[in-house]
Design a protein around this motif. Structure first.
Motif, PDB file in Angstrom:
ATOM      1  N   GLY A  91     -35.115  67.966  30.442  1.00 31.18           N
ATOM      2  CA  GLY A  91     -34.475  67.454  29.231  1.00 31.18           C
ATOM      3  C   GLY A  91     -34.807  65.993  28.985  1.00 31.18           C
ATOM      4  N   ALA A  92     -34.768  65.189  30.056  1.00 33.29           N
ATOM      5  CA  ALA A  92     -35.107  63.768  29.931  1.00 33.29           C
ATOM      6  C   ALA A  92     -36.575  63.578  29.583  1.00 33.29           C
ATOM      7  CB  ALA A  92     -34.764  63.048  31.236  1.00 33.29           C
ATOM      8  N   ARG A  93     -37.446  64.354  30.226  1.00 31.56           N
ATOM      9  CA  ARG A  93     -38.891  64.236  29.975  1.00 31.56           C
ATOM     10  C   ARG A  93     -39.232  64.616  28.524  1.00 31.56           C
ATOM     11  NH1 ARG A  93     -38.737  62.337  34.514  1.00 31.56           N
ATOM     12  NH2 ARG A  93     -40.113  62.784  36.287  1.00 31.56           N
ATOM     13  N   LEU A  94     -38.548  65.607  28.013  1.00 32.22           N
ATOM     14  CA  LEU A  94     -38.807  66.013  26.626  1.00 32.22           C
ATOM     15  C   LEU A  94     -38.443  64.890  25.659  1.00 32.22           C
ATOM     16  CD1 LEU A  94     -37.599  69.728  26.693  1.00 32.22           C
ATOM     17  CD2 LEU A  94     -39.927  68.926  26.241  1.00 32.22           C
ATOM     18  N   HIS A  95     -37.322  64.232  25.908  1.00 30.51           N
ATOM     19  CA  HIS A  95     -36.973  63.091  25.054  1.00 30.51           C
ATOM     20  C   HIS A  95     -38.021  61.995  25.141  1.00 30.51           C
ATOM     21  CE1 HIS A  95     -35.096  59.623  23.322  1.00 30.51           C
ATOM     22  NE2 HIS A  95     -35.056  59.017  24.500  1.00 30.51           N
ATOM     23  N   ALA A 100     -36.561  66.421  20.456  1.00 28.82           N
ATOM     24  CA  ALA A 100     -35.159  66.785  20.631  1.00 28.82           C
ATOM     25  C   ALA A 100     -35.099  68.011  21.527  1.00 28.82           C
ATOM     26  CB  ALA A 100     -34.520  67.080  19.281  1.00 28.82           C
ATOM     27  N   VAL A 101     -33.947  68.231  22.145  1.00 29.23           N
ATOM     28  CA  VAL A 101     -33.768  69.375  23.040  1.00 29.23           C
ATOM     29  C   VAL A 101     -32.740  70.321  22.425  1.00 29.23           C
ATOM     30  CG1 VAL A 101     -32.903  70.131  25.284  1.00 29.23           C
ATOM     31  CG2 VAL A 101     -34.418  68.149  25.135  1.00 29.23           C
ATOM     32  N   ILE A 102     -33.123  71.596  22.304  1.00 30.17           N
ATOM     33  CA  ILE A 102     -32.228  72.637  21.808  1.00 30.17           C
ATOM     34  C   ILE A 102     -31.980  73.631  22.942  1.00 30.17           C
ATOM     35  CG2 ILE A 102     -31.894  74.476  20.115  1.00 30.17           C
ATOM     36  CD1 ILE A 102     -33.856  73.078  18.285  1.00 30.17           C
ATOM     37  N   GLY A 106     -24.414  76.429  26.125  1.00 28.76           N
ATOM     38  CA  GLY A 106     -23.419  76.776  27.131  1.00 28.76           C
ATOM     39  C   GLY A 106     -23.582  76.015  28.427  1.00 28.76           C
ATOM     40  N   PRO A 107     -23.044  76.559  29.517  1.00 27.98           N
ATOM     41  CA  PRO A 107     -23.144  75.909  30.828  1.00 27.98           C
ATOM     42  C   PRO A 107     -24.478  76.200  31.504  1.00 27.98           C
ATOM     43  CG  PRO A 107     -21.843  77.912  30.985  1.00 27.98           C
ATOM     44  CD  PRO A 107     -22.184  77.750  29.528  1.00 27.98           C
ATOM     45  N   GLY A 108     -24.573  75.855  32.800  1.00 29.31           N
ATOM     46  CA  GLY A 108     -25.754  76.172  33.586  1.00 29.31           C
ATOM     47  C   GLY A 108     -26.992  75.413  33.149  1.00 29.31           C
ATOM     48  N   ILE A 109     -28.110  76.121  33.059  1.00 30.30           N
ATOM     49  CA  ILE A 109     -29.378  75.510  32.657  1.00 30.30           C
ATOM     50  C   ILE A 109     -29.263  74.859  31.287  1.00 30.30           C
ATOM     51  CG2 ILE A 109     -31.761  76.003  31.987  1.00 30.30           C
ATOM     52  CD1 ILE A 109     -31.377  76.015  34.985  1.00 30.30           C
ATOM     53  N   MET A 110     -28.535  75.494  30.383  1.00 30.21           N
ATOM     54  CA  MET A 110     -28.369  74.935  29.031  1.00 30.21           C
ATOM     55  C   MET A 110     -27.703  73.565  29.096  1.00 30.21           C
ATOM     56  SD  MET A 110     -27.166  78.433  27.060  1.00 30.21           S
ATOM     57  CE  MET A 110     -26.115  78.999  28.413  1.00 30.21           C
ATOM     58  N   GLU A 111     -26.609  73.492  29.806  1.00 28.97           N
ATOM     59  CA  GLU A 111     -25.909  72.221  29.967  1.00 28.97           C
ATOM     60  C   GLU A 111     -26.817  71.180  30.609  1.00 28.97           C
ATOM     61  OE1 GLU A 111     -21.742  71.956  31.650  1.00 28.97           O
ATOM     62  OE2 GLU A 111     -22.886  71.025  33.289  1.00 28.97           O
ATOM     63  N   ALA A 112     -27.573  71.602  31.608  1.00 27.45           N
ATOM     64  CA  ALA A 112     -28.426  70.661  32.334  1.00 27.45           C
ATOM     65  C   ALA A 112     -29.484  70.051  31.422  1.00 27.45           C
ATOM     66  CB  ALA A 112     -29.084  71.369  33.513  1.00 27.45           C
ATOM     67  N   ALA A 113     -30.151  70.873  30.615  1.00 31.44           N
ATOM     68  CA  ALA A 113     -31.182  70.350  29.712  1.00 31.44           C
ATOM     69  C   ALA A 113     -30.570  69.434  28.660  1.00 31.44           C
ATOM     70  CB  ALA A 113     -31.932  71.505  29.057  1.00 31.44           C
ATOM     71  N   ASN A 114     -29.412  69.828  28.118  1.00 31.03           N
ATOM     72  CA  ASN A 114     -28.717  68.958  27.168  1.00 31.03           C
ATOM     73  C   ASN A 114     -28.305  67.648  27.829  1.00 31.03           C
ATOM     74  OD1 ASN A 114     -27.219  71.853  25.705  1.00 31.03           O
ATOM     75  ND2 ASN A 114     -28.661  70.498  24.674  1.00 31.03           N
ATOM     76  N   LYS A 115     -27.838  67.724  29.054  1.00 27.28           N
ATOM     77  CA  LYS A 115     -27.425  66.520  29.786  1.00 27.28           C
ATOM     78  C   LYS A 115     -28.611  65.586  29.992  1.00 27.28           C
ATOM     79  CE  LYS A 115     -25.363  65.053  34.184  1.00 27.28           C
ATOM     80  NZ  LYS A 115     -24.786  65.512  35.476  1.00 27.28           N
ATOM     81  N   GLY A 116     -29.756  66.131  30.395  1.00 22.66           N
ATOM     82  CA  GLY A 116     -30.929  65.298  30.611  1.00 22.66           C
ATOM     83  C   GLY A 116     -31.349  64.573  29.354  1.00 22.66           C
ATOM     84  N   GLY A 121     -30.887  59.310  26.202  1.00 22.03           N
ATOM     85  CA  GLY A 121     -30.804  58.730  24.861  1.00 22.03           C
ATOM     86  C   GLY A 121     -31.417  59.586  23.788  1.00 22.03           C
ATOM     87  N   GLY A 122     -31.666  60.863  24.083  1.00 25.17           N
ATOM     88  CA  GLY A 122     -32.304  61.748  23.119  1.00 25.17           C
ATOM     89  C   GLY A 122     -31.318  62.560  22.312  1.00 25.17           C
ATOM     90  N   LEU A 123     -31.843  63.312  21.355  1.00 23.47           N
ATOM     91  CA  LEU A 123     -31.027  64.175  20.511  1.00 23.47           C
ATOM     92  C   LEU A 123     -30.849  65.518  21.209  1.00 23.47           C
ATOM     93  CD1 LEU A 123     -29.594  64.544  17.788  1.00 23.47           C
ATOM     94  CD2 LEU A 123     -31.761  65.399  16.864  1.00 23.47           C
ATOM     95  N   SER A 124     -29.604  65.931  21.362  1.00 26.42           N
ATOM     96  CA  SER A 124     -29.257  67.128  22.132  1.00 26.42           C
ATOM     97  C   SER A 124     -28.523  68.110  21.227  1.00 26.42           C
ATOM     98  CB  SER A 124     -28.369  66.723  23.316  1.00 26.42           C
ATOM     99  OG  SER A 124     -27.974  67.843  24.061  1.00 26.42           O
TER     100      SER A 124
END
Length: 270
Positions: A91-95, A100-102, A106-116, A121-124
């Protein structure tokens, strides 16, 4: 038609009704006479309006998104797992690469990518789904949408993403993965990189695709190029970036060829 049958014809929107299908009341009468039962809100015509509303709301909210990549994976992945930490890093690398990260929100991997993405400082963005068991949107979203219908949600993933990065997951992850591969294979969408992250998890599936689907002629050899398998988050993002750079180069060359043809046609006519 016998003499005792009703020969009247009734137009109801685009429908033509005769005989036993003739309504006993008008649409206005049914609306205004009394409140009546609430079953009508569960009928198919009303569902069509709900579906339309979901598309309109999704298109309206996401229309101005910048370039984005969807990250998929299991909602059951624990925050202390290596896969969760890998998704945060992706998620951080994509920013950092300008995307942006879509996710499914939800939780798990989804939450992790959004968190990164969020912590970098990216759009989540999270596109959630109404499920019989509670699964609320995670806390790392700038934009969150909840959908009733899977097919509307899946359309949003494809329309507003320029690539998919797929980490280990369950049936929902496989559904999104194979829908994307099918759309690329059938050229419904083009220039759309798909990256599988996790060689140990995905390796058996890839081997099966090669040993069964390819060997039996169910797919073509070039279909194996529709996705890329890696364990490296930097490589995953690099595959996406390079695919888009290559697509931009080809598009520029195509436009130059069109412009050259138009100039030549203009010169011949002068």
């Amino acid at each position: 038609m016998t003499d005792d049958q009703d020969t009247r014809t009734h137009r109801q929107g685009p429908a033509t009704l005769r005989g036993r299908a003739l309504p006993q009341t008008t649409t206005d009468q049914r609306l205004l006479d009394d409140r009546g039962p609430a079953d009508w809100v569960h009928a198919d015509p009303w569902r069509v309006l709900r579906i339309q509303a979901e598309f309109v709301e999704g298109f309206g909210l996401l229309a101005e998104l910048p370039r984005a990549v969807s990250v998929f994976g299991s909602a059951r992945t624990k925050p202390d797992s290596a896969e969760y930490k890998l998704a945060v890093e992706i998620g951080a690398r994509l920013h950092e690469a300008g995307y942006a990260v879509i996710t499914g929100g939800g939780p798990g991997i989804m939450e992790a990518a959004n968190k990164g993405a969020d912590e970098a400082g990216g759009l989540s963005v999270g596109l959630g789904i109404e499920l019989p068991f509670e699964q609320k949107l995670n806390d790392f979203l700038d934009i969150g949408l909840e959908f009733r219908y899977f097919f509307v949600r899946k359309t949003m993933f494809v329309k507003y993403s320029q690539a998919f990065i797929v980490l280990p997951g369950g049936f929902g992850t496989l559904d999104e993965l194979f829908e994307a591969i099918t759309l690329v294979q059938t050229k419904k969408i083009t220039r759309f990189p798909i990256v599988l992250v996790g060689t140990q998890f995905w390796g058996g599936l890839v081997d099966w695709v090669k040993d069964q689907m390819l060997t039996s002629g169910k797919i073509s050899p070039e279909d194996l190029d529709l996705f890329h398998l890696t364990d490296d988050p930097d490589e995953a993002v690099r595959v996406v970036v390079e695919a888009h750079e290559e697509a931009a180069r080809r598009l520029a060359e195509e436009q130059q060829a069109v412009d050259a043809t138009a100039r030549a046609a203009g010169s011949d006519g002068s």
